[in-house]
Design a protein around this motif. Structure first.
Motif, PDB file in Angstrom:
ATOM      1  N   GLY A 217       0.797  -1.211   0.000  1.00 12.87           N
ATOM      2  CA  GLY A 217       0.000   0.000   0.000  1.00 12.87           C
ATOM      3  C   GLY A 217       0.832   1.265   0.000  1.00 12.87           C
ATOM      4  O   GLY A 217       2.056   1.248  -0.143  1.00 12.87           O
ATOM      5  N   MET A 218       0.148   2.391   0.191  1.00  8.56           N
ATOM      6  CA  MET A 218       0.768   3.705   0.081  1.00  8.56           C
ATOM      7  C   MET A 218       1.851   3.942   1.113  1.00  8.56           C
ATOM      8  O   MET A 218       2.742   4.766   0.907  1.00  8.56           O
ATOM      9  N   GLU A 219       1.781   3.286   2.234  1.00  5.54           N
ATOM     10  CA  GLU A 219       2.790   3.442   3.272  1.00  5.54           C
ATOM     11  C   GLU A 219       3.687   2.224   3.387  1.00  5.54           C
ATOM     12  O   GLU A 219       4.360   2.024   4.395  1.00  5.54           O
ATOM     13  N   GLY A 220       3.721   1.402   2.352  1.00  2.00           N
ATOM     14  CA  GLY A 220       4.537   0.204   2.376  1.00  2.00           C
ATOM     15  C   GLY A 220       3.904  -0.945   3.118  1.00  2.00           C
ATOM     16  O   GLY A 220       4.508  -2.015   3.263  1.00  2.00           O
ATOM     17  N   GLU A 221       2.671  -0.779   3.572  1.00  2.00           N
ATOM     18  CA  GLU A 221       1.971  -1.817   4.318  1.00  2.00           C
ATOM     19  C   GLU A 221       1.479  -2.913   3.385  1.00  2.00           C
ATOM     20  O   GLU A 221       1.214  -2.645   2.198  1.00  2.00           O
ATOM     21  N   PRO A 222       1.345  -4.157   3.855  1.00  2.00           N
ATOM     22  CA  PRO A 222       0.735  -5.195   3.018  1.00  2.00           C
ATOM     23  C   PRO A 222      -0.722  -4.833   2.739  1.00  2.00           C
ATOM     24  O   PRO A 222      -1.496  -4.572   3.653  1.00  2.00           O
ATOM     25  N   PHE A 223      -1.080  -4.809   1.466  1.00  2.00           N
ATOM     26  CA  PHE A 223      -2.405  -4.334   1.075  1.00  2.00           C
ATOM     27  C   PHE A 223      -3.274  -5.456   0.508  1.00  2.00           C
ATOM     28  O   PHE A 223      -4.402  -5.673   0.977  1.00  2.00           O
ATOM     29  N   THR A 239      -4.322   2.110   2.143  1.00  2.00           N
ATOM     30  CA  THR A 239      -4.793   2.137   0.756  1.00  2.00           C
ATOM     31  C   THR A 239      -6.220   1.625   0.642  1.00  2.00           C
ATOM     32  O   THR A 239      -7.058   2.213  -0.055  1.00  2.00           O
ATOM     33  N   TRP A 240      -6.523   0.519   1.319  1.00  2.00           N
ATOM     34  CA  TRP A 240      -7.873  -0.040   1.260  1.00  2.00           C
ATOM     35  C   TRP A 240      -8.877   0.878   1.939  1.00  2.00           C
ATOM     36  O   TRP A 240      -9.984   1.096   1.432  1.00  2.00           O
ATOM     37  N   TRP A 270      -9.178  -1.046  -7.339  1.00  2.00           N
ATOM     38  CA  TRP A 270      -9.210  -0.091  -6.238  1.00  2.00           C
ATOM     39  C   TRP A 270      -8.736   1.275  -6.735  1.00  2.00           C
ATOM     40  O   TRP A 270      -8.061   1.381  -7.758  1.00  2.00           O
ATOM     41  N   LEU A 271      -9.117   2.336  -6.004  1.00  4.20           N
ATOM     42  CA  LEU A 271      -8.658   3.692  -6.280  1.00  4.20           C
ATOM     43  C   LEU A 271      -7.353   3.915  -5.541  1.00  4.20           C
ATOM     44  O   LEU A 271      -7.225   3.538  -4.375  1.00  4.20           O
ATOM     45  N   ASP A 272      -6.377   4.544  -6.205  1.00  4.49           N
ATOM     46  CA  ASP A 272      -5.042   4.641  -5.629  1.00  4.49           C
ATOM     47  C   ASP A 272      -4.474   6.039  -5.838  1.00  4.49           C
ATOM     48  O   ASP A 272      -4.217   6.462  -6.964  1.00  4.49           O
ATOM     49  N   ARG A 273      -4.257   6.761  -4.738  1.00  8.61           N
ATOM     50  CA  ARG A 273      -3.768   8.141  -4.818  1.00  8.61           C
ATOM     51  C   ARG A 273      -2.339   8.246  -5.346  1.00  8.61           C
ATOM     52  O   ARG A 273      -1.907   9.335  -5.719  1.00  8.61           O
TER      53      ARG A 273
END
Length: 360
Positions: A217-223, A239-240, A270-273
Motif C-alpha cells: 500500500g501507500m505506506e509500504g503496508e501489506p495491502f 490504501t484499502w 481499487w482507487l489509488d492516490r
C-alpha cells in the motif's frame, strides 16, 4: 524519499506557509468547483493543513509536534486527534462518521466504542463537509467566466495545546482546461494491469502467474494478496481504507492487519492516490503548454515469488484542444507550483517516502 528527522518541523512549517495557495478539485466530483485554503489563524508551527483532490474535497493534516491537534466538529467537540505518531478518532461521533465518506452519510455508531486508534503515523485525511457548503450547478453564465469566481467561505476549527485555531478557506469556480490521464509503463510477468482514469485514478490488477502476488500500500503496508484461487485484502491498510472512503463505503478502524477474502477471482480493482497529482490543478508550466506534460511518475511495489518488483507508470496532464496555450490558462494558477511542493513535503513528512514526481 526519506526526510531527516531533525528537519521535520522546518519542512512542515514551510508547508504551512505555502498551503494557503494550494487549490484542489472539490465539491463531490465537479472538476470546475475547487476548494482553497486562505489561512490558518493563528498559524501552528510544525503543523500543515492542505486540501487534496478526491471524489470530494478532503482536508489533510500533518502534525510533527509533540502534542495532538484536535479537529472540532460543528458542535465544538473534537472528533479527531492527530498526534505525531498516531491518530485517534471518536468513532461514536456523528462528525467522525460523516467524515468517512465523500457524501456525508453517517454510518450507525458502534456500540460502546468511543476513542479508537485509526493510524500509527502523524497524518490524516478526511472528508470535511464544511468545505462544500454550496450545491450550485455550473450555469452557462458561470462557465463563461474566464476568471475564478468565489462561491462561498468555510472554516474548520482546530485545537492545539489548549489554544483554538481556525482553518479558513473558500470554494470557487475555475474553468476546466484539460484532464489528467494515467498509463502503465512497467508490470511484472503474470500481472495484467489496467488504469481507470478519474479524479483519483483506479487500478485493475489480475494475477495469472505461479505462486502468489503481494501488493503493498501507500505506506509500504501489506495491502492485497493474490493467488490463483482468489484475493485477500488487509482491511486496515491505508490504501484499502482510502479506497473505501472514496467510494462512500464503511471504513474499518484499527491498525492491526486483518485479512478478508474478496472472492474466488484473482483480480481486484481499487482507487489509488499514488497515481494522482495531489494538488488536483496542474502546475503552471503544464497549463502554459499546448503539449501533454508528465506530472507524476508513480510506482506500486509488489512482491512476486519473494522478489521485490513494481507496477510503474506515469500520469500526464492533457490540455483541451480548444483551450490553447499561453496566458489564458495562467489565470490565478501561479500558486499551483508552490502547492505541488507543499503536498510533496507534507507526504514526505507523514510517510518518510513519496512517489517520484516530474517537475514540468
Amino acid at each position: 524519499m526519506s526526510v531527516v528527522a531533525g528537519r521535520l518541523s522546518a519542512l512542515v512549517a514551510a508547508v504551512a506557509l505555502l498551503v494557503a495557495a494550494a487549490p484542489a478539485p472539490a465539491h463531490q466530483g465537479d472538476p470546475a468547483i475547487v476548494a482553497r485554503i486562505d489561512a490558518v489563524e493563528p498559524p501552528i508551527e510544525g503543523v500543515a493543513v492542505l486540501v487534496r483532490a478526491g471524489a470530494a474535497d478532503q482536508l489533510l493534516l500533518v502534525n510533527s509536534t509533540a502534542d495532538d491537534v484536535e479537529v472540532l466538529g460543528e458542535d465544538g467537540e473534537p472528533f479527531l486527534r492527530v498526534g505525531r505518531d498516531s491518530v485517534r478518532a471518536d468513532v461514536s461521533s456523528e462528525a467522525w462518521r460523516r467524515s468517512a465518506g465523500p457524501f456525508g452519510a453517517a454510518a450507525p455508531a458502534p456500540a460502546g466504542a468511543t476513542w479508537v486508534t485509526v493510524a500509527d503515523h502523524g497524518s490524516w485525511g478526511w472528508f470535511d463537509h464544511r468545505l462544500h457548503p454550496v450545491d450550485r450547478a455550473v450555469t452557462p453564465d458561470l462557465r463563461a467566466s474566464k476568471r475564478p469566481v468565489r462561491l462561498a467561505d468555510w472554516t474548520v476549527p482546530l485545537r492545539h495545546r489548549g489554544r483554538t485555531h481556525v482553518v479558513k478557506g473558500h470554494v470557487e469556480y475555475r474553468p476546466v482546461v484539460g484532464q489528467f490521464r494515467s498509463r502503465v509503463t512497467t508490470r511484472p510477468d503474470g500481472v495484467d494491469v489496467d488504469v481507470l482514469d478519474g479524479r483519483v485514478p483506479g487500478l485493475f490488477v489480475r494475477w495469472h502467474g505461479e505462486g502468489t502476488l503481494l501488493v503493498k500500500g501507500m505506506e509500504g503496508e501489506p495491502f492485497a494478496r493474490f493467488s490463483r484461487t482468489g484475493v485477500e485484502v488487509n482491511e486496515t491498510s491505508v490504501t484499502w481504507r482510502d479506497d473505501r472512503a472514496l467510494r462512500d463505503e464503511p471504513v474499518a478502524p484499527g491498525t492491526a492487519a486483518r485479512w478478508v477474502a474478496q472472492g474466488p477471482s484473482p483480480s481486484l480493482t481499487w482507487l489509488d492516490r499514488r497515481l494522482a497529482y495531489a494538488p488536483g490543478v496542474p502546475p503552471d508550466g503544464a497549463l502554459r503548454s499546448d503539449e501533454p506534460t508528465t506530472v507524476v511518475e508513480w510506482d506500486v511495489p509488489v512482491v512476486v515469488a519473494g522478489r521485490e518488483q513494481a507496477i510503474a507508470g506515469e500520469t500526464t496532464w492533457h490540455p483541451n484542444a480548444a483551450s490553447g496555450g499561453g496566458d489564458g490558462r495562467r489565470v490565478a494558477m501561479l500558486a499551483a507550483a508552490a502547492a505541488a511542493v507543499a503536498v510533496a513535503i507534507a507526504f514526505a513528512v507523514a510517510r518518510g517516502r513519496r512517489r517520484r514526481r516530474v517537475e514540468p
